[in-house]
Design a protein around this motif. Sequence first.
Motif, mmCIF file in Angstrom:
data_model
loop_
_atom_site.group_PDB
_atom_site.id
_atom_site.type_symbol
_atom_site.label_atom_id
_atom_site.label_comp_id
_atom_site.label_asym_id
_atom_site.label_seq_id
_atom_site.Cartn_x
_atom_site.Cartn_y
_atom_site.Cartn_z
ATOM 1 N N GLY A 117 0.826 -1.207 0.000
ATOM 2 C CA GLY A 117 0.000 0.000 0.000
ATOM 3 C C GLY A 117 0.853 1.246 0.000
ATOM 4 O O GLY A 117 0.639 2.162 -0.794
ATOM 5 N N SER A 118 1.842 1.282 0.887
ATOM 6 C CA SER A 118 2.615 2.514 1.006
ATOM 7 C C SER A 118 3.502 2.739 -0.221
ATOM 8 O O SER A 118 3.728 3.873 -0.617
ATOM 9 C CB SER A 118 3.454 2.501 2.282
ATOM 10 O OG SER A 118 4.200 1.313 2.338
ATOM 11 N N ASP A 126 0.829 4.808 -2.719
ATOM 12 C CA ASP A 126 1.145 6.244 -2.775
ATOM 13 C C ASP A 126 1.505 6.652 -4.197
ATOM 14 O O ASP A 126 1.086 7.706 -4.684
ATOM 15 C CB ASP A 126 2.334 6.566 -1.849
ATOM 16 C CG ASP A 126 1.903 6.642 -0.384
ATOM 17 O OD1 ASP A 126 0.689 6.630 -0.120
ATOM 18 O OD2 ASP A 126 2.796 6.707 0.490
ATOM 19 N N ASP A 149 -7.508 5.889 8.517
ATOM 20 C CA ASP A 149 -6.174 6.485 8.378
ATOM 21 C C ASP A 149 -5.719 6.489 6.925
ATOM 22 O O ASP A 149 -5.225 7.497 6.423
ATOM 23 C CB ASP A 149 -5.143 5.714 9.223
ATOM 24 C CG ASP A 149 -5.327 6.017 10.698
ATOM 25 O OD1 ASP A 149 -6.140 6.900 11.023
ATOM 26 O OD2 ASP A 149 -4.664 5.352 11.521
ATOM 27 N N VAL A 150 -5.874 5.342 6.275
ATOM 28 C CA VAL A 150 -5.418 5.257 4.876
ATOM 29 C C VAL A 150 -6.339 6.092 3.977
ATOM 30 O O VAL A 150 -5.872 6.803 3.088
ATOM 31 C CB VAL A 150 -5.348 3.783 4.403
ATOM 32 C CG1 VAL A 150 -4.990 3.707 2.924
ATOM 33 C CG2 VAL A 150 -4.319 3.004 5.220
ATOM 34 N N ARG A 170 -5.415 9.690 4.283
ATOM 35 C CA ARG A 170 -4.125 9.898 3.602
ATOM 36 C C ARG A 170 -4.329 10.001 2.081
ATOM 37 O O ARG A 170 -3.798 10.909 1.421
ATOM 38 C CB ARG A 170 -3.205 8.713 3.931
ATOM 39 C CG ARG A 170 -1.843 8.791 3.294
ATOM 40 C CD ARG A 170 -1.120 7.438 3.471
ATOM 41 N NE ARG A 170 0.161 7.434 2.831
ATOM 42 C CZ ARG A 170 1.295 7.765 3.439
ATOM 43 N NH1 ARG A 170 1.274 8.111 4.708
ATOM 44 N NH2 ARG A 170 2.431 7.754 2.776
#
Length: 515
Positions: free
Chosen positions: A238-239, A243, A261-262, A265
Motif C-alpha cells: 500500500g505505502s 502512494d 487512516d489510509v 491519507r
Amino acid sequence: MVIQYKHEPFTNFSEEENRRLFTESLRYVQSYLGNDYDLVINGERISTKDKIVSVNPANHDEIIGTVSKATVELAEKAMKSADETFQTWRKTDPEMRSDILFRSAAIVRRRKHEFSALLVKEAGKPWNEADADTAEAIDFMEYYGRQMLAVKDGVKVESRPIEHNRFRYIPLGVGVIISPWNFPFAIMAGMTAAAVVSGNTVLLKPASTTPVVAAKFIEVLEEAGLPAGVVNYIPGSGSEIGDYLVDHPRTRFISFTGSRDVGVRIYERAAKVHDGQIWLKRVIAEMGGKDTIIVDSDCDLELAARSIVSSAFGFSGQKCSACSRAVVLEDVYDEVLARVIEITKNLTVGNTADQSYFMGPVIDQAAYDKITSYIEIGKKEGKLVAGGKGDDMEGYFIEPTIFADVDENARLMKEEIFGPVVAFCKAKSFDHAIQIANNTDYGLTGAVLSNNRKHIECAQDDFHVGNLYFNRGCTGAIVGYHPFGGFNMSGTDSKAGGPDYLLLHMQAKTISEMF
Ligand code: NAD
C-alpha cells in the motif's frame, strides 16, 4: 431483454446436499493451495521475484498462494496500459460492457461454492459469511450491469425548435481500485465492476492478506471476454505502489475502501495537483465505523439480544458495519445484557473449514495484537462479562468479548476495534441513547430495536448514520436493497449497491446542436 434484478439467494447449509457440495469445494480449493499467481498487465502475466504470501489466518502453516508483488516500475507499466486501453474501452458499447458483467456473474454463480470455500481458507470466514460474500459479488455485477443500461442514454433535458440538447454521462479515465481484506471478493469485485462497466479502465490493488481471491476474479473477467488492459491486476505494498498511484498525474479517480487512516491519507494526497496533471482527481472513499445498536424499553428483547450477538460477532466483528456498541435503555439493560452473555457463551471459535464453528480467526497478527490491546483497555474501562481471551498459537483466535457498564466517552465506545468486542452502555432516555450513538467521528450503520413509533420517527431524523435499520441488526446490507455507505469519517457516503453509485465514476456532458 435483461430480467429484473433480484439478489442472489443464500445457501441453506442445514440441507445435507448443500453441505456435501460445499465440503467438495473445500477439497477442490485445497488441491490448488500454494499455487503461484502472476500480475496481469495488459493481459500479460508477469512474475516478480518478490512475493506476497497469503496465509490462512486459522492456520499459520497453510499457505493459500504466493502472489507476485508489483514494483513502482510495474505499476507505471500498468498505468500506461490502462491509459491506452481507455481510448478504446470508453467507446465500447455500454451494453457489451454490461454483458461482460452478466457473464462474469454467471461464471461465479457456477463456481459459487469454490469461491466461498476459498474465502473460508484465505479470510477465515465461516461458511455462511463466505457464502454471503460471494453472493454479494454476484449481486454487484448483476446490479451495476443493469444500472449501466439505465444511465447509458443520459437524462432528458429540454430542447427548443431549432436546438437539440443532450445530457449524457461519459467515463472519467484511469481509476485506481484499492480494496480491503474483509469482503475480499464482494467489495473488490464491486468496486472494479462499477468502474469498468462505466467505461473506465483500472489498476486493481487488492489487500495484501487476500490477493488470491482477486487473482481468481481476474480469471473470471478474462473468461467472460473482458479485453486486455481494462483491469490490470497489481497487488503490492500500500505505502509503496499505493502512494505512487494515488500521486500519479494520469490517475483520474481513486476508489478506496478501507481504514480511516489510509482513506484520509489518500484523500489528502489526491488533492495535490502534480506536474502534467490536467484534472482534479475524484476520490471515492469508504472507511471505518463505530456502529451502534440502540435497545429501547419497549421492544422485542429476545430479538434485540440476537441482533446484538449476530451483528457484533458475525465474521469475528470484522465488518465495517459490525455492532461494537450496544446502547440500552436502563430499565431493560440488565435483562438484555444477561441474555446477550448467555447466547455468547454458547458461541464456538475455531478453524471454520469445520462448519460447526460460529466464529473463525481474525485476519492477521496486527489485527490480533490490536484487538487484544483493546481488550486490555476494556478491562480498565468496563466490566469484562464474557470472553476476553485470545490464542495465536495456530491461528489468530479471539473469544467473543463483552464489556458491560462502559462510559459513553470511553475509548472502547469511540474507536474502531474491528474485532469481536462489544461494549454495553446504559442510556437514561431514548434521547440520551441517540446522543450516545452520535458521539463518534463515524456514521456508518446503526440499528434501533423499538416498538415506539415516536422513537422510530425521532431516530430517522436524528440518528446520523448512512445505513439505519429498525428491528434488526446493523450488518447485512444487500446490493440494490440497502445502498451502503457512511457519513462523517466513515467516508464520502458513496452508496455502493445504490442507484447513483455508477455516476461517481462518470462525468456529465451537455451537447447542444443548432439545426
Ligand atoms: P486498510 O486501510 O489497512 O487497507 C485497505 C487497502 O488500502 C489495502 O489494499 C491496503 O493495501 C491499501 N493501502 C494501505 N496503505 C496505503 C497507501 N498509503 N496508499 C494506498 N493504499 C494503501 O484497511 P483494511 O484493514 O484492509 O480494512 C479494514 C478497514 O476497512 C476497516 O476500517 C473497515 O471499517 C473498513 N471498511 C469499510 C467499508 C465501508 O464500506 N465503509 C467496508 C469494508 C471495510
